[in-house]
Scaffold this motif. Structure first.
Motif, PDB file in Angstrom:
ATOM      1  N   LEU A   1      13.917 -20.397 -48.084  1.00 44.48           N
ATOM      2  CA  LEU A   1      13.816 -21.354 -49.192  1.00 44.48           C
ATOM      3  C   LEU A   1      13.304 -22.701 -48.697  1.00 44.48           C
ATOM      4  N   ARG A   2      13.769 -23.110 -47.515  1.00 49.87           N
ATOM      5  CA  ARG A   2      13.303 -24.371 -46.941  1.00 49.87           C
ATOM      6  C   ARG A   2      11.803 -24.302 -46.648  1.00 49.87           C
ATOM      7  N   GLU A   3      11.366 -23.178 -46.076  1.00 54.93           N
ATOM      8  CA  GLU A   3       9.950 -23.012 -45.755  1.00 54.93           C
ATOM      9  C   GLU A   3       9.096 -22.991 -47.021  1.00 54.93           C
ATOM     10  N   LEU A   4       9.566 -22.304 -48.057  1.00 52.18           N
ATOM     11  CA  LEU A   4       8.798 -22.220 -49.296  1.00 52.18           C
ATOM     12  C   LEU A   4       8.714 -23.574 -49.986  1.00 52.18           C
ATOM     13  N   THR A   5       9.807 -24.343 -49.922  1.00 57.33           N
ATOM     14  CA  THR A   5       9.801 -25.685 -50.500  1.00 57.33           C
ATOM     15  C   THR A   5       8.806 -26.580 -49.767  1.00 57.33           C
ATOM     16  N   ALA A   6       8.817 -26.497 -48.432  1.00 51.17           N
ATOM     17  CA  ALA A   6       7.874 -27.289 -47.641  1.00 51.17           C
ATOM     18  C   ALA A   6       6.444 -26.863 -47.923  1.00 51.17           C
ATOM     19  N   ALA A   7       6.242 -25.551 -48.089  1.00 54.36           N
ATOM     20  CA  ALA A   7       4.893 -25.045 -48.362  1.00 54.36           C
ATOM     21  C   ALA A   7       4.381 -25.555 -49.704  1.00 54.36           C
ATOM     22  N   ARG A   8       5.269 -25.606 -50.712  1.00 53.50           N
ATOM     23  CA  ARG A   8       4.857 -26.130 -52.017  1.00 53.50           C
ATOM     24  C   ARG A   8       4.476 -27.601 -51.927  1.00 53.50           C
ATOM     25  N   LYS A   9       5.241 -28.337 -51.114  1.00 57.29           N
ATOM     26  CA  LYS A   9       4.933 -29.758 -50.937  1.00 57.29           C
ATOM     27  C   LYS A   9       3.572 -29.929 -50.282  1.00 57.29           C
ATOM     28  N   HIS A  10       3.321 -29.150 -49.218  1.00 53.50           N
ATOM     29  CA  HIS A  10       2.023 -29.226 -48.535  1.00 53.50           C
ATOM     30  C   HIS A  10       0.897 -28.787 -49.469  1.00 53.50           C
ATOM     31  N   ARG A  11       1.176 -27.766 -50.289  1.00 53.31           N
ATOM     32  CA  ARG A  11       0.149 -27.270 -51.199  1.00 53.31           C
ATOM     33  C   ARG A  11      -0.217 -28.335 -52.226  1.00 53.31           C
ATOM     34  N   THR A  12       0.805 -29.030 -52.748  1.00 54.77           N
ATOM     35  CA  THR A  12       0.542 -30.081 -53.724  1.00 54.77           C
ATOM     36  C   THR A  12      -0.337 -31.176 -53.131  1.00 54.77           C
ATOM     37  N   GLU A  13      -0.029 -31.593 -51.909  1.00 49.92           N
ATOM     38  CA  GLU A  13      -0.830 -32.619 -51.251  1.00 49.92           C
ATOM     39  C   GLU A  13      -2.238 -32.101 -50.978  1.00 49.92           C
ATOM     40  N   SER A  14      -2.329 -30.836 -50.541  1.00 52.71           N
ATOM     41  CA  SER A  14      -3.641 -30.251 -50.264  1.00 52.71           C
ATOM     42  C   SER A  14      -4.474 -30.156 -51.528  1.00 52.71           C
ATOM     43  N   GLU A  15      -3.830 -29.767 -52.639  1.00 55.07           N
ATOM     44  CA  GLU A  15      -4.551 -29.678 -53.906  1.00 55.07           C
ATOM     45  C   GLU A  15      -5.080 -31.044 -54.331  1.00 55.07           C
ATOM     46  N   ARG A  16      -4.272 -32.087 -54.113  1.00 51.84           N
ATOM     47  CA  ARG A  16      -4.701 -33.443 -54.477  1.00 51.84           C
ATOM     48  C   ARG A  16      -5.936 -33.842 -53.683  1.00 51.84           C
ATOM     49  N   LEU A  17      -5.958 -33.512 -52.403  1.00 52.91           N
ATOM     50  CA  LEU A  17      -7.100 -33.854 -51.568  1.00 52.91           C
ATOM     51  C   LEU A  17      -8.347 -33.080 -51.986  1.00 52.91           C
ATOM     52  N   VAL A  18      -8.177 -31.794 -52.279  1.00 50.70           N
ATOM     53  CA  VAL A  18      -9.323 -30.984 -52.698  1.00 50.70           C
ATOM     54  C   VAL A  18      -9.891 -31.493 -54.011  1.00 50.70           C
ATOM     55  N   GLU A  19      -9.017 -31.954 -54.912  1.00 53.79           N
ATOM     56  CA  GLU A  19      -9.479 -32.475 -56.199  1.00 53.79           C
ATOM     57  C   GLU A  19     -10.315 -33.742 -56.048  1.00 53.79           C
ATOM     58  N   SER A  20     -10.202 -34.413 -54.889  1.00 51.89           N
ATOM     59  CA  SER A  20     -10.995 -35.623 -54.664  1.00 51.89           C
ATOM     60  C   SER A  20     -12.449 -35.296 -54.318  1.00 51.89           C
ATOM     61  N   LEU A  21     -12.748 -34.030 -54.059  1.00 50.65           N
ATOM     62  CA  LEU A  21     -14.107 -33.637 -53.700  1.00 50.65           C
ATOM     63  C   LEU A  21     -14.985 -33.521 -54.943  1.00 50.65           C
ATOM     64  N   THR A  22     -16.269 -33.754 -54.759  1.00 54.20           N
ATOM     65  CA  THR A  22     -17.218 -33.528 -55.850  1.00 54.20           C
ATOM     66  C   THR A  22     -17.427 -32.022 -56.004  1.00 54.20           C
ATOM     67  N   PRO A  23     -17.987 -31.568 -57.142  1.00 57.95           N
ATOM     68  CA  PRO A  23     -18.255 -30.136 -57.310  1.00 57.95           C
ATOM     69  C   PRO A  23     -19.097 -29.560 -56.172  1.00 57.95           C
TER      70      PRO A  23
END
Length: 255
Positions: A159-181
């Motif tokens: 559960l700790r690992e999955l929670t950390a993974a979701r946090k990293h995924r959210t940050e990663s998604e935010r960074l990817v969204e900053s890219l142009t198409p």
């Protein structure tokens, strides 16, 4: 009697054959064994073609050896005859190709991080190789009821690992969204393993323009290498560009 079709996948032949024999002694279980990822895929494909699909696949967590942290696992279709395909890549590939197959990972030892990775890849269970036959049968029958099975001692860590993974995924998604198409398309090409020249040919861009896009991708993602960018992209759920068929341009201006 409805029989449960089980595929045991382990590159330790004696273990695989012994486990298969033990399971086959059950009146409602039918078993096959494979010693590598590619062999397992052939078994699954043959079963599907014959109308006798497997219900559950038991996979060695260390199948084909361990993949170093940070390096994307090789696609299962690229595995060689020696089974150099890691267990987690096989789990993900089978769940994508035959989602009706329930997968249980067999492990030498409890490892919360790897158990979490197995669940994220699509596994329904993680059990010790030295567990009792009754326990394994309980897990097999449980995952067919869409249950998820983990050793109690692993629950907190997973559960700790999955929670950390979701946090990293959210940050990663935010960074990817900053890219142009265009930069996102270049990133998908990077995830597919294409080099600068191949990306340029695919997207009808000059190598210099592709180089600029790649530098921009690394800068916006806050990483210093293509490998790190690919790892971040995968965490964000970015898949590889489709390499099948003809090269097509997907949108707007080329550069």
């Amino acid at each position: 009697m409805v029989r449960i079709r089980v595929l045991v996948v382990d590159d330790h032949r004696i273990f695989a054959e012994s486990l298969a024999a033990a399971l086959a002694a059950e009146p409602d279980v039918e078993v096959a064994a494979a010693g590598s990822g590619p062999a397992a895929l052939r078994c699954l494909e043959r079963g599907a073609a014959e109308g006798r699909r497997f219900d559950v696949m038991l996979v060695d967590a260390d199948l084909g050896g361990k993949v170093p942290d940070g390096r994307p696992a090789a696609p299962v279709q690229d595995g060689d005859e020696d089974g150099l395909v890691d267990g987690m890549a096989l789990v993900a590939g089978v769940r994508s190709a035959q989602p009706q197959v329930r997968i249980v990972v067999l492990a030498e030892k409890d490892d919360p991080r790897r158990a979490a990775l197995a669940l994220q890849a699509g596994a329904s269970g993680w059990v010790a190789k030295d567990c009792s036959l009754n326990r394994l049968l309980t897990v097999i029958r449980g995952v067919l009821r869409d249950e998820t099975h983990l050793p109690p001692a692993l629950l907190t860590g997973v559960l700790r690992e999955l929670t950390a993974a979701r946090k990293h995924r959210t940050e990663s998604e935010r960074l990817v969204e900053s890219l142009t198409p265009r930069e996102r398309e270049v990133l998908r090409c990077m995830v597919a393993g294409l080099g600068r020249k191949a990306v340029a040919e695919r997207l009808y861009l000059s190598p210099h323009t592709v180089r600029t896009h790649m530098q921009n991708v690394l800068g916006k993602l806050g990483v210093h290498s293509t490998l790190a960018a690919v790892a971040l992209a995968r965490r964000a759920g970015v898949g590889p560009v489709d390499l099948s068929g003809d090269v097509v341009e997907r949108g707007g201006q080329l550069a």
